[in-house]
Design a protein around this motif. Sequence first.
Motif, mmCIF file in Angstrom:
data_model
loop_
_atom_site.group_PDB
_atom_site.id
_atom_site.type_symbol
_atom_site.label_atom_id
_atom_site.label_comp_id
_atom_site.label_asym_id
_atom_site.label_seq_id
_atom_site.Cartn_x
_atom_site.Cartn_y
_atom_site.Cartn_z
ATOM 1 N N LYS A 170 0.836 -1.189 0.000
ATOM 2 C CA LYS A 170 0.000 0.000 0.000
ATOM 3 C C LYS A 170 0.877 1.247 0.000
ATOM 4 O O LYS A 170 1.830 1.351 0.777
ATOM 5 C CB LYS A 170 -0.925 0.005 1.215
ATOM 6 C CG LYS A 170 -2.109 -0.940 1.120
ATOM 7 C CD LYS A 170 -2.957 -0.873 2.382
ATOM 8 C CE LYS A 170 -3.510 0.514 2.608
ATOM 9 N NZ LYS A 170 -4.359 0.583 3.832
ATOM 10 N N ILE A 171 0.555 2.173 -0.889
ATOM 11 C CA ILE A 171 1.280 3.427 -0.957
ATOM 12 C C ILE A 171 0.285 4.576 -1.031
ATOM 13 O O ILE A 171 -0.911 4.364 -1.287
ATOM 14 C CB ILE A 171 2.237 3.492 -2.168
ATOM 15 C CG1 ILE A 171 1.436 3.419 -3.485
ATOM 16 C CG2 ILE A 171 3.277 2.381 -2.111
ATOM 17 C CD1 ILE A 171 2.288 3.698 -4.723
ATOM 18 N N THR A 172 0.776 5.769 -0.798
ATOM 19 C CA THR A 172 -0.043 6.971 -0.914
ATOM 20 C C THR A 172 0.536 7.856 -2.006
ATOM 21 O O THR A 172 1.737 8.137 -2.021
ATOM 22 C CB THR A 172 -0.086 7.744 0.418
ATOM 23 O OG1 THR A 172 -0.691 6.924 1.417
ATOM 24 C CG2 THR A 172 -0.899 9.020 0.279
ATOM 25 N N ILE A 173 -0.311 8.258 -2.944
ATOM 26 C CA ILE A 173 0.107 9.185 -3.987
ATOM 27 C C ILE A 173 -0.577 10.534 -3.735
ATOM 28 O O ILE A 173 -1.692 10.591 -3.235
ATOM 29 C CB ILE A 173 -0.234 8.663 -5.393
ATOM 30 C CG1 ILE A 173 -1.716 8.279 -5.512
ATOM 31 C CG2 ILE A 173 0.654 7.469 -5.745
ATOM 32 C CD1 ILE A 173 -2.138 7.823 -6.904
ATOM 33 N N HIS A 174 0.122 11.610 -4.081
ATOM 34 C CA HIS A 174 -0.361 12.952 -3.783
ATOM 35 C C HIS A 174 -0.605 13.727 -5.064
ATOM 36 O O HIS A 174 0.115 13.559 -6.054
ATOM 37 C CB HIS A 174 0.650 13.689 -2.898
ATOM 38 C CG HIS A 174 0.919 13.011 -1.595
ATOM 39 N ND1 HIS A 174 0.188 13.261 -0.444
ATOM 40 C CD2 HIS A 174 1.830 12.053 -1.252
ATOM 41 C CE1 HIS A 174 0.645 12.510 0.541
ATOM 42 N NE2 HIS A 174 1.638 11.771 0.088
ATOM 43 N N ALA A 175 -1.598 14.584 -5.032
ATOM 44 C CA ALA A 175 -1.970 15.346 -6.217
ATOM 45 C C ALA A 175 -0.847 16.244 -6.703
ATOM 46 O O ALA A 175 -0.792 16.597 -7.887
ATOM 47 C CB ALA A 175 -3.221 16.172 -5.935
ATOM 48 N N ASP A 176 0.088 16.599 -5.799
ATOM 49 C CA ASP A 176 1.203 17.440 -6.202
ATOM 50 C C ASP A 176 2.375 16.638 -6.768
ATOM 51 O O ASP A 176 3.423 17.194 -7.075
ATOM 52 C CB ASP A 176 1.690 18.292 -5.031
ATOM 53 C CG ASP A 176 2.208 17.453 -3.853
ATOM 54 O OD1 ASP A 176 2.260 16.205 -3.977
ATOM 55 O OD2 ASP A 176 2.557 18.051 -2.817
ATOM 56 N N GLY A 177 2.194 15.305 -6.920
ATOM 57 C CA GLY A 177 3.227 14.462 -7.503
ATOM 58 C C GLY A 177 4.049 13.690 -6.516
ATOM 59 O O GLY A 177 4.855 12.841 -6.905
ATOM 60 N N GLY A 178 3.870 13.907 -5.212
ATOM 61 C CA GLY A 178 4.615 13.160 -4.210
ATOM 62 C C GLY A 178 4.023 11.782 -3.995
ATOM 63 O O GLY A 178 2.915 11.472 -4.424
ATOM 64 N N SER A 179 4.764 10.919 -3.323
ATOM 65 C CA SER A 179 4.288 9.567 -3.013
ATOM 66 C C SER A 179 5.084 9.018 -1.849
ATOM 67 O O SER A 179 6.134 9.552 -1.474
ATOM 68 C CB SER A 179 4.430 8.643 -4.228
ATOM 69 O OG SER A 179 5.793 8.496 -4.587
ATOM 70 N N GLY A 180 4.585 7.924 -1.272
ATOM 71 C CA GLY A 180 5.297 7.283 -0.176
ATOM 72 C C GLY A 180 4.511 6.111 0.346
ATOM 73 O O GLY A 180 3.370 5.860 -0.050
ATOM 74 N N ASP A 181 5.138 5.326 1.268
ATOM 75 C CA ASP A 181 4.467 4.184 1.866
ATOM 76 C C ASP A 181 3.270 4.662 2.672
ATOM 77 O O ASP A 181 3.299 5.721 3.303
ATOM 78 C CB ASP A 181 5.419 3.418 2.786
ATOM 79 C CG ASP A 181 6.506 2.696 2.003
ATOM 80 O OD1 ASP A 181 6.418 2.682 0.768
ATOM 81 O OD2 ASP A 181 7.446 2.182 2.631
ATOM 82 N N ALA A 182 2.204 3.873 2.638
ATOM 83 C CA ALA A 182 1.001 4.216 3.384
ATOM 84 C C ALA A 182 1.178 3.876 4.842
ATOM 85 O O ALA A 182 1.793 2.870 5.207
ATOM 86 C CB ALA A 182 -0.204 3.470 2.815
ATOM 87 N N GLY A 183 0.635 4.709 5.714
ATOM 88 C CA GLY A 183 0.645 4.418 7.136
ATOM 89 C C GLY A 183 -0.393 3.366 7.481
ATOM 90 O O GLY A 183 -1.366 3.162 6.766
ATOM 91 N N ALA A 184 -0.210 2.710 8.613
ATOM 92 C CA ALA A 184 -1.103 1.617 8.997
ATOM 93 C C ALA A 184 -2.522 2.100 9.227
ATOM 94 O O ALA A 184 -3.470 1.334 9.116
ATOM 95 C CB ALA A 184 -0.570 0.949 10.274
ATOM 96 N N SER A 185 -2.674 3.409 9.545
ATOM 97 C CA SER A 185 -4.007 3.908 9.862
ATOM 98 C C SER A 185 -4.770 4.406 8.644
ATOM 99 O O SER A 185 -5.922 4.807 8.754
ATOM 100 C CB SER A 185 -3.896 5.078 10.854
ATOM 101 O OG SER A 185 -3.149 6.146 10.277
ATOM 102 N N GLU A 186 -4.150 4.372 7.476
ATOM 103 C CA GLU A 186 -4.803 4.908 6.298
ATOM 104 C C GLU A 186 -5.842 3.932 5.771
ATOM 105 O O GLU A 186 -5.733 2.714 5.943
ATOM 106 C CB GLU A 186 -3.770 5.224 5.218
ATOM 107 C CG GLU A 186 -2.854 6.349 5.658
ATOM 108 C CD GLU A 186 -1.937 6.755 4.532
ATOM 109 O OE1 GLU A 186 -0.748 6.398 4.597
ATOM 110 O OE2 GLU A 186 -2.409 7.413 3.605
ATOM 111 N N PRO A 187 -6.879 4.417 5.118
ATOM 112 C CA PRO A 187 -7.993 3.551 4.695
ATOM 113 C C PRO A 187 -7.583 2.574 3.616
ATOM 114 O O PRO A 187 -6.709 2.848 2.804
ATOM 115 C CB PRO A 187 -9.028 4.547 4.152
ATOM 116 C CG PRO A 187 -8.218 5.743 3.740
ATOM 117 C CD PRO A 187 -7.096 5.817 4.736
ATOM 118 N N GLU A 188 -8.238 1.443 3.628
ATOM 119 C CA GLU A 188 -7.991 0.409 2.627
ATOM 120 C C GLU A 188 -8.674 0.772 1.323
ATOM 121 O O GLU A 188 -9.842 1.139 1.308
ATOM 122 C CB GLU A 188 -8.543 -0.929 3.129
ATOM 123 C CG GLU A 188 -8.428 -2.065 2.133
ATOM 124 C CD GLU A 188 -6.989 -2.455 1.852
ATOM 125 O OE1 GLU A 188 -6.666 -2.723 0.680
ATOM 126 O OE2 GLU A 188 -6.205 -2.478 2.803
#
Length: 331
Positions: free
Chosen positions: A196-214
Amino acid sequence: MALIDPCPRFSPNCTTKCQLPDGVNYDYNIKSPIPYDGPLTKTDTPWPKPVATWTAGEDVTIKFDPSGASHGGGSLALGASYDGGKTSVMVFQRLRYAFHSGPSSSNPPEITEYTFKLPADLPSSDSAVFSLVWYNRLGQREYYRNDLDIKIVGSSSKSYTGPELVIANHAGYPTIPESDDYDIGTGVSLFENAKKITIHADGGSGDAGASEPESQPKSSPAPASPLASAVYEVSSPSPSSSSCTSSTATPPPASSGYSAMNAPQSVAPGTAPASDTSNSSDECTPGELKCNDDQSGFRTCTWGKWGNGFNCGTGTVCKTSEANVVYCGWP
């Protein structure tokens, strides 16, 4: 297999023609796999304008060229990206039976259209990239990819979390083995265990935290999938949703139409075109196929005109299935 709607970079086979960026040529090998040790994409250059506008939370449809070879299906996925396609989160999957309603060893595709709902919390973007990856079940271990330049009318969210787009059959990535086991031979575990990763509208990204929604997309292995799908009818394709305008580019010469590399495996790749008594100047829909009158082969539509003919292999004839799929088979 390759998309025709929305139009991937820089396909000549789409339901609409898009204006090319300066210095860029059309990709007449759009159906070919990505080289094993090459870049992860066919090109990093986008279309000058988005080819479609998609709205978060609403249904969207992707369509494939019905003249492609499905190699027994496999797994495909579509990922959304805000950094030009470098980092993508999967928003749609069709595992095990891509282009088919169930287990199959067929080369002609049975299903060439998928409709699914975009996640409602995708952020807005005028320059999002959706990457379609496909891993065939039968034959050489290959990595197919098409990239789409899409405008997203999305939520006020600034990020989106979900499973990272699966890359396989490429240098430095896992290889999906050829196997009669549909889970093993189509890489199901890679998709189900994607990080699971998180992508950002400004072009950033990174590993998703455990508390983030599935946000794991769902895919049913059963023929009766909850995702809408339909067989592409060669004789009457659906209208395109592309925002492309007519291109002023010069059509390719007749000799560079449907290449042997992109032809179904049952088609003989000889240089002699199939004979045809039909009027080659008749208008047609890009990507459309038709059998010759004598069934010795078929013709493909390029740039709205019937292009070169291709002979079927020795002992086979051109046929049209009940789903209006054109293919070469035994009499």
